[in-house]
Design a protein around this motif. Sequence first.
Motif, PDB file in Angstrom:
ATOM      1  N   GLU A 117     -43.938 -14.415 -31.199  1.00  0.00           N
ATOM      2  CA  GLU A 117     -44.811 -13.447 -31.871  1.00  0.00           C
ATOM      3  C   GLU A 117     -44.524 -12.016 -31.420  1.00  0.00           C
ATOM      4  O   GLU A 117     -44.587 -11.081 -32.210  1.00  0.00           O
ATOM      5  CB  GLU A 117     -46.285 -13.797 -31.661  1.00  0.00           C
ATOM      6  CG  GLU A 117     -46.737 -13.671 -30.228  1.00  0.00           C
ATOM      7  CD  GLU A 117     -48.175 -14.114 -30.015  1.00  0.00           C
ATOM      8  OE1 GLU A 117     -49.095 -13.310 -30.275  1.00  0.00           O
ATOM      9  OE2 GLU A 117     -48.364 -15.270 -29.586  1.00  0.00           O
ATOM     10  N   TRP A 118     -44.196 -11.828 -30.127  1.00  0.00           N
ATOM     11  CA  TRP A 118     -43.879 -10.484 -29.631  1.00  0.00           C
ATOM     12  C   TRP A 118     -42.517 -10.032 -30.144  1.00  0.00           C
ATOM     13  O   TRP A 118     -42.328  -8.852 -30.467  1.00  0.00           O
ATOM     14  CB  TRP A 118     -43.925 -10.446 -28.108  1.00  0.00           C
ATOM     15  CG  TRP A 118     -45.301 -10.685 -27.579  1.00  0.00           C
ATOM     16  CD1 TRP A 118     -45.742 -11.771 -26.890  1.00  0.00           C
ATOM     17  CD2 TRP A 118     -46.433  -9.825 -27.743  1.00  0.00           C
ATOM     18  NE1 TRP A 118     -47.079 -11.638 -26.594  1.00  0.00           N
ATOM     19  CE2 TRP A 118     -47.529 -10.449 -27.105  1.00  0.00           C
ATOM     20  CE3 TRP A 118     -46.637  -8.593 -28.352  1.00  0.00           C
ATOM     21  CZ2 TRP A 118     -48.795  -9.875 -27.063  1.00  0.00           C
ATOM     22  CZ3 TRP A 118     -47.901  -8.028 -28.312  1.00  0.00           C
ATOM     23  CH2 TRP A 118     -48.954  -8.667 -27.673  1.00  0.00           C
TER      24      TRP A 118
ATOM     25  N   GLU B 285     -41.197 -10.878 -32.950  1.00  0.00           N
ATOM     26  CA  GLU B 285     -41.397 -10.512 -34.354  1.00  0.00           C
ATOM     27  C   GLU B 285     -41.972  -9.098 -34.474  1.00  0.00           C
ATOM     28  O   GLU B 285     -41.629  -8.361 -35.395  1.00  0.00           O
ATOM     29  CB  GLU B 285     -42.290 -11.539 -35.049  1.00  0.00           C
ATOM     30  CG  GLU B 285     -41.593 -12.878 -35.247  1.00  0.00           C
ATOM     31  CD  GLU B 285     -42.509 -14.001 -35.722  1.00  0.00           C
ATOM     32  OE1 GLU B 285     -43.762 -13.841 -35.654  1.00  0.00           O
ATOM     33  OE2 GLU B 285     -41.979 -15.039 -36.156  1.00  0.00           O
ATOM     34  N   LYS B 286     -42.824  -8.725 -33.521  1.00  0.00           N
ATOM     35  CA  LYS B 286     -43.380  -7.365 -33.537  1.00  0.00           C
ATOM     36  C   LYS B 286     -42.306  -6.323 -33.209  1.00  0.00           C
ATOM     37  O   LYS B 286     -42.361  -5.203 -33.713  1.00  0.00           O
ATOM     38  CB  LYS B 286     -44.560  -7.255 -32.566  1.00  0.00           C
ATOM     39  CG  LYS B 286     -45.760  -8.021 -33.070  1.00  0.00           C
ATOM     40  CD  LYS B 286     -46.957  -7.860 -32.176  1.00  0.00           C
ATOM     41  CE  LYS B 286     -48.087  -8.690 -32.770  1.00  0.00           C
ATOM     42  NZ  LYS B 286     -49.386  -8.220 -32.438  1.00  0.00           N
TER      43      LYS B 286
ATOM     44  N   SER C 165     -40.344  -5.959 -36.475  1.00  0.00           N
ATOM     45  CA  SER C 165     -41.091  -5.205 -37.484  1.00  0.00           C
ATOM     46  C   SER C 165     -41.247  -3.727 -37.116  1.00  0.00           C
ATOM     47  O   SER C 165     -41.655  -2.922 -37.948  1.00  0.00           O
ATOM     48  CB  SER C 165     -42.478  -5.822 -37.694  1.00  0.00           C
ATOM     49  OG  SER C 165     -43.315  -5.533 -36.586  1.00  0.00           O
TER      50      SER C 165
ATOM     51  N   GLU D 152     -43.321  -2.707 -34.787  1.00  0.00           N
ATOM     52  CA  GLU D 152     -44.668  -2.516 -34.255  1.00  0.00           C
ATOM     53  C   GLU D 152     -44.674  -2.399 -32.727  1.00  0.00           C
ATOM     54  O   GLU D 152     -45.451  -1.649 -32.158  1.00  0.00           O
ATOM     55  CB  GLU D 152     -45.538  -3.703 -34.689  1.00  0.00           C
ATOM     56  CG  GLU D 152     -46.976  -3.594 -34.292  1.00  0.00           C
ATOM     57  CD  GLU D 152     -47.787  -4.810 -34.763  1.00  0.00           C
ATOM     58  OE1 GLU D 152     -48.868  -5.012 -34.199  1.00  0.00           O
ATOM     59  OE2 GLU D 152     -47.340  -5.536 -35.673  1.00  0.00           O
ATOM     60  N   LYS D 153     -43.795  -3.146 -32.072  1.00  0.00           N
ATOM     61  CA  LYS D 153     -43.712  -3.137 -30.606  1.00  0.00           C
ATOM     62  C   LYS D 153     -42.505  -2.308 -30.184  1.00  0.00           C
ATOM     63  O   LYS D 153     -41.382  -2.614 -30.545  1.00  0.00           O
ATOM     64  CB  LYS D 153     -43.579  -4.574 -30.082  1.00  0.00           C
ATOM     65  CG  LYS D 153     -43.519  -4.676 -28.572  1.00  0.00           C
ATOM     66  CD  LYS D 153     -43.560  -6.143 -28.162  1.00  0.00           C
ATOM     67  CE  LYS D 153     -43.403  -6.340 -26.686  1.00  0.00           C
ATOM     68  NZ  LYS D 153     -44.422  -5.724 -25.862  1.00  0.00           N
TER      69      LYS D 153
ATOM     70  N   ASP E 222     -50.775   0.962 -24.730  1.00  0.00           N
ATOM     71  CA  ASP E 222     -50.691  -0.445 -24.330  1.00  0.00           C
ATOM     72  C   ASP E 222     -51.427  -0.743 -23.027  1.00  0.00           C
ATOM     73  O   ASP E 222     -51.915  -1.851 -22.834  1.00  0.00           O
ATOM     74  CB  ASP E 222     -49.233  -0.885 -24.158  1.00  0.00           C
ATOM     75  CG  ASP E 222     -48.475  -0.967 -25.472  1.00  0.00           C
ATOM     76  OD1 ASP E 222     -49.090  -0.829 -26.544  1.00  0.00           O
ATOM     77  OD2 ASP E 222     -47.240  -1.168 -25.423  1.00  0.00           O
TER      78      ASP E 222
END
Length: 189
Positions: free
Chosen positions: A60-61, A63-64, A67, A69-70, A156
């Motif tokens: 999931e991280w 994937e961020k 994208s 996002e991270k 963060d």
Amino acid sequence: MEQKMTFEQKYPELVEMSRIPDLTDTEKQMIENVKILHGRYPFFPKQKPVECLNLIMKREWAEKIVSGEKKIEWRDYSQHYHQRLIDDKTQEFLNQHPDDDLLHIVEPTAVRPVKRIHFHNYNNTWTLDVKCKGNDLVTVNKIGLKIMQDVYHTHDVDEDYEIARKNGGKFYPTYFFFVLGEILDRKNI
């Protein structure tokens, strides 16, 4: 005996940077500070770069990251990461010169620069290689929080700061952080 390197030989990236016509005053001062330190300590042991740092991560991280996002990866300051990311010779040199303020401004830590990160899960069913634009240590106290917000534009660790502050500020967490750049390669993600 170690041979003395010229500033140009030891810091070619700064020589290139100094040729940029529209450097900021801060960038010019940083280059000048390194020149002064090189004159003082021509044998200062530069941190040995990490060509590729392997890090396990949840999908999931990753994937961020893909994208967009991270943009920053965090790891606890632990013995495991200390052994992988701290250059012992540089740390020893910094410890031998505790009163040299300029040295500790230019080289506040002995963190080895990471060039790229290879993220993967435990069984390598997916992989993600990302360029690392910069990395260092940060203690999430008032100063560290301000640096992360103002320089790296991230919130963060805001919650970590608030928890530490509410607990009396006796212990603020310290993290290794990695500023993520372009995706270099990916498989199944």
